[in-house]
Design a protein around this motif. Structure first.
Motif, mmCIF file in Angstrom:
data_model
loop_
_atom_site.group_PDB
_atom_site.id
_atom_site.type_symbol
_atom_site.label_atom_id
_atom_site.label_comp_id
_atom_site.label_asym_id
_atom_site.label_seq_id
_atom_site.Cartn_x
_atom_site.Cartn_y
_atom_site.Cartn_z
ATOM 1 N N SER A 1 -32.600 1.437 82.436
ATOM 2 C CA SER A 1 -32.287 2.390 80.819
ATOM 3 C C SER A 1 -33.677 3.105 80.051
ATOM 4 N N TRP A 2 -34.253 3.120 81.614
ATOM 5 C CA TRP A 2 -35.286 4.186 80.767
ATOM 6 C C TRP A 2 -35.322 5.566 81.214
ATOM 7 N N THR A 3 -34.629 6.334 81.375
ATOM 8 C CA THR A 3 -34.341 7.770 82.774
ATOM 9 C C THR A 3 -34.280 8.607 81.920
ATOM 10 N N GLU A 4 -33.338 8.774 80.702
ATOM 11 C CA GLU A 4 -33.168 9.202 79.406
ATOM 12 C C GLU A 4 -34.703 8.918 78.111
ATOM 13 N N SER A 5 -35.891 8.490 78.568
ATOM 14 C CA SER A 5 -36.351 8.062 77.382
ATOM 15 C C SER A 5 -37.216 9.586 76.993
ATOM 16 N N ALA A 6 -37.690 9.970 78.060
ATOM 17 C CA ALA A 6 -38.306 11.542 77.295
ATOM 18 C C ALA A 6 -37.773 12.332 75.912
ATOM 19 N N GLU A 7 -36.265 12.213 76.262
ATOM 20 C CA GLU A 7 -35.132 12.895 75.839
ATOM 21 C C GLU A 7 -35.433 12.039 74.098
ATOM 22 N N TYR A 8 -34.787 11.028 74.279
ATOM 23 C CA TYR A 8 -35.369 9.906 73.413
ATOM 24 C C TYR A 8 -36.537 10.074 72.254
ATOM 25 N N ILE A 9 -37.823 10.363 72.829
ATOM 26 C CA ILE A 9 -38.938 10.396 72.401
ATOM 27 C C ILE A 9 -38.498 12.082 71.597
ATOM 28 N N GLN A 10 -37.940 12.759 72.752
ATOM 29 C CA GLN A 10 -37.924 14.430 72.101
ATOM 30 C C GLN A 10 -37.281 14.238 70.949
ATOM 31 N N HIS A 11 -36.370 13.159 70.383
ATOM 32 C CA HIS A 11 -34.981 13.839 69.413
ATOM 33 C C HIS A 11 -35.593 13.309 68.030
ATOM 34 N N ALA A 12 -36.891 11.891 68.456
ATOM 35 C CA ALA A 12 -37.236 11.064 66.998
ATOM 36 C C ALA A 12 -38.305 11.499 66.580
ATOM 37 N N LEU A 13 -39.500 11.520 67.455
ATOM 38 C CA LEU A 13 -40.059 12.967 66.878
ATOM 39 C C LEU A 13 -39.847 14.190 66.273
ATOM 40 N N THR A 14 -39.713 14.665 66.728
ATOM 41 C CA THR A 14 -38.853 16.181 65.931
ATOM 42 C C THR A 14 -38.335 15.690 64.593
ATOM 43 N N PHE A 15 -36.679 14.450 64.669
ATOM 44 C CA PHE A 15 -36.354 13.748 63.428
ATOM 45 C C PHE A 15 -37.345 13.639 62.317
ATOM 46 N N HIS A 16 -38.398 12.986 62.762
ATOM 47 C CA HIS A 16 -39.317 12.472 61.292
ATOM 48 C C HIS A 16 -40.142 13.708 61.603
#
Length: 676
Positions: free
Chosen positions: A374-389
């Motif tokens: 479930s963590w294999t795309e976690s870097a993309e998750y962090i990338q999206h959330a940080l940029t969004f906020h």
């Protein structure tokens, strides 16, 4: 922090409007009045607001004496910004620590530079010894694994060693539970500073401890791990509330210089930027890191096959390596370390803090075990959330953001978040998003989390919902937060938002009060003042209080300054009480005008104790009519109010509903609609 609390979602806004049309004959399925009815003229606006008629729940927000004194002293204002005389203390840390995974023991020493920015002398320093939460017999509000707590060794001020004392006295220190007091012989004058040295060691608690722990001595999430200076602020002086387990942290800002000695082959992520990559990482790994920061594509820095000493890290004769991290302008420091981690990296983008329009590059790092799919795309998750906020609330002020998998459900620290290996990838995204949202509240805006958990958890749950909806394309997922609140709204066991995190009790509703209710109410606030105004208020509040310590009154005042109106009737029932909102469509009657045209009279009942404007929509074939009952009607004591709608000729009346978009947290929506 998320831990097992889960209620993410997205929200959307609507525009209040009012309209009316001409009408005709009686409508099938509508109970007619006895004989033709003539609608009485309706006031175009409510009677002037009479504060003597206000209902019990909507009293004025009480202004604490300390807050009023701060306004008079010029450290706070009545418009939600710091005053011209506002100050905060500054605390810098230099820490050297060694982790022995075999024994799970961490041994450390620190030099704390404490700068007195206040206008008064400071005769002592209070420190938190968080690890004593795990000591036998210490007071706490939750079950925890028991260790021996923290052992404090050398304590020195200005090079002079202080001795442990059973009582308060100059030149000594005392320990009481999770608090330690160091008492000076000579107070620190305004603009003065001292250097405090502390040696300590403790056993990192196992999995099951709140906010930290290790998995089988192979993976460590380490937090609340060093003696940390408590806050001394302009409102109450020293914050001496002990760490009991539920309440989180109220911390001063400063710079950290941290050296961590770990086994060779282990990888580490932390609350700062790595200062010595050439001393711990192989040339191959350093080259991949450089590549990762050149594009938005995720690069596998250390793969499953590439782990270990000589491949991922360098190797030393004694079998250890020292990782040095620096973090400037932060309120805490934590780290994750494991020999089982793989490492992904990329970059995110944040608007420049200088306002020139140029985007700043933010490093993104993700550490996880390869078996946690479930963590294999976690870097993309962090990338999206940080940029969004960063694009919406305030530019991200730090150079990197790291996600680390481990034994903690979800917990935030500056530039670092711990998140568990949830089975579903969506849960990993939502929790990372929530914890990254905490970089704004409370990592940038340093509120007192223990006393007012809603100021970080509620605001973060609100902004989290927008990022989650953007990522998954689900504009209604925010309703899970609303449902979580309305399911308990007004119940006997509901506890109010303005309650300390440690005082909700075992039968209280801490999750609802800290997370879901305030997030739901900020969504409802959009229905009162508009989404743009709510977002502007959050942006102003963030900018005004970055690296500061706002109080609830500062937040309320900041919102009202943007709204341009008093909202005490909104704050008090929902924040200070457990009053619930319940509006209902009580009656629908066909009536006639003096000219014989057709209309419908709608009676709206206000059954709850929390007031709110009532948005009433009449659905007719081919469209809808809408009007709003102002909140002042209810504040002046009314419990029922009639609206009259003229219906277009031959238009069938189909539905009448109060709050059709569901923007307000009505505790009983079964009575909100009438259908033909």
């Amino acid at each position: 922090m998320r831990e097992s609390l889960r209620a993410p979602g997205l929200v959307f806004a609507f525009v209040l409007s009012a309209s009316g049309c001409a009408g005709g004959a009686a409508e099938p399925g509508v109970a007619p009045a006895a004989g033709p009815q003539v609608a009485a003229p309706r006031e175009s606006s409510p009677a002037p607001f009479d504060p003597t008629g206000i209902r019990w729940s909507a009293r004025p927000v009480p202004v604490p004496a300390a807050f009023q004194a701060a306004i008079e002293a010029g450290t706070r204002t009545s418009v939600g910004t710091p005053g011209p005389n506002y100050w905060t203390q500054r605390v810098d840390y230099r820490i050297d620590a060694t982790l022995d995974p075999v024994t799970a023991r961490l041994t450390g020493s620190e030099v704390i530079t404490y700068r007195n920015e206040s206008p008064t002398e400071v005769g002592l320093v209070i420190l938190h010894l968080y690890q004593n939460l795990f000591s036998e017999g210490v007071e706490r509000t939750r079950q925890v694994p028991v260790t021996s707590g923290i052992t404090v060794g050398r304590v020195a001020v200005g090079g002079r060693e202080f001795q442990l004392s059973p009582t308060r006295r100059a030149g000594a220190y005392i320990v009481q539970g999770t608090l330690m007091g160091v008492y000076f012989e000579d107070p620190i004058p305004p603009n003065g500073a001292i250097e405090l040295e502390v040696d300590w060691n403790f056993e990192v608690p196992p999995q099951g401890a709140p906010r930290q722990g290790h998995i089988e001595n192979r993976l460590f999430n380490v937090a609340q791990w060093y003696p940390q200076v408590a806050v001394f602020d302009d409102l109450r002086g020293w914050d001496t509330w002990p760490y009991l387990g539920n309440g989180e942290f109220y911390l001063e800002y400063g710079d950290f210089d941290v050296s961590l000695t770990l086994p060779e082959g282990w990888l580490a992520g932390a609350s700062g930027t790595l200062q010595n990559p050439e001393e711990v990482l192989t040339e191959t790994v350093r080259s991949r890191l450089a590549t990762a920061l050149q594009s938005d594509v995720v690069v596998h820095i250390v793969t499953e096959a590439g782990r270990g000493a000589g491949t991922a890290t360098l190797s030393e004769p004694d079998g250890t390596l020292t990782w040095r991290f620096k973090a400037n302008g932060v309120r805490d420091f934590a780290f994750a370390a494991s020999g089982d981690y793989v490492w992904d990296a990329t970059r995110a983008h944040s608007p420049g803090a200088d306002g020139d329009g140029a985007a700043e590059i933010v490093e993104v790092h993700s550490f996880y075990r390869p078996e946690t799919e479930s963590w294999t795309e976690s870097a993309e998750y962090i990338q999206h959330a940080l940029t969004f906020h960063a694009e919406r609330w305030h530019p991200y002020p730090w150079p990197q953001m790291t996600g680390a998998e481990g034994p903690v459900g979800g917990m935030e620290y500056p530039m670092l978040t711990f998140v568990a290996a949830f089975p579903q990838a969506r849960d990993v995204y939502e929790t990372l998003n929530h914890e990254i949202g905490h970089m704004w509240f409370p990592m940038m805006v340093g509120s007192n989390e223990a006393s007012y958990p809603w100021m970080d958890e509620g605001l973060t749950t609100y902004i989290e919902a927008y990022a989650t909806g953007d990522f998954f394309g689900e504009p209604d997922s925010w309703r899970r937060d609303q449902d979580a609140y309305t399911n308990v709204a007004g119940a006997d066991f509901e506890t109010p938002i303005m309650r300390h995190a440690d005082l909700h009790g075992s039968t209280g509703t801490y999750g609802e009060a800290a997370y879901w209710k305030p997030a739901t109410l900020l969504r409802a606030l959009e229905g009162l003042i508009g989404r743009e105004a709510v977002w502007e208020a959050l942006q102003r509040y963030n900018s005004a209080w970055i690296y500061g310590h706002p109080d609830p009154m500062d937040f309320f005042n900041a919102v009202e300054a943007v709204a341009g109106r008093d909202l005490d009737w909104f704050w008090h029932p929902f924040w200070y009480e457990t009053a619930a909102l319940d509006q209902a469509v009580e009656a629908v009657e066909m009536v006639s005008t003096p000219s014989g045209s057709r209309g419908v009279r709608v009676t709206i009942a206000d059954l709850g104790e929390a007031p709110m404007p009532a948005i009433v929509e009449v659905g007719i074939a081919g469209g809808a009519l809408r009007e709003t009952i102002p909140v002042e009607v209810w504040l002046q004591g009314a419990r029922r109010h009639e609206l009259y709608f003229e219906l277009p000729a031959d238009a069938a009346l189909e539905r009448v509903e109060v709050d059709p978009e569901g923007i307000f947290p009505d505790a009983d929506r079964t009575n909100n609609a009438w259908e033909r």
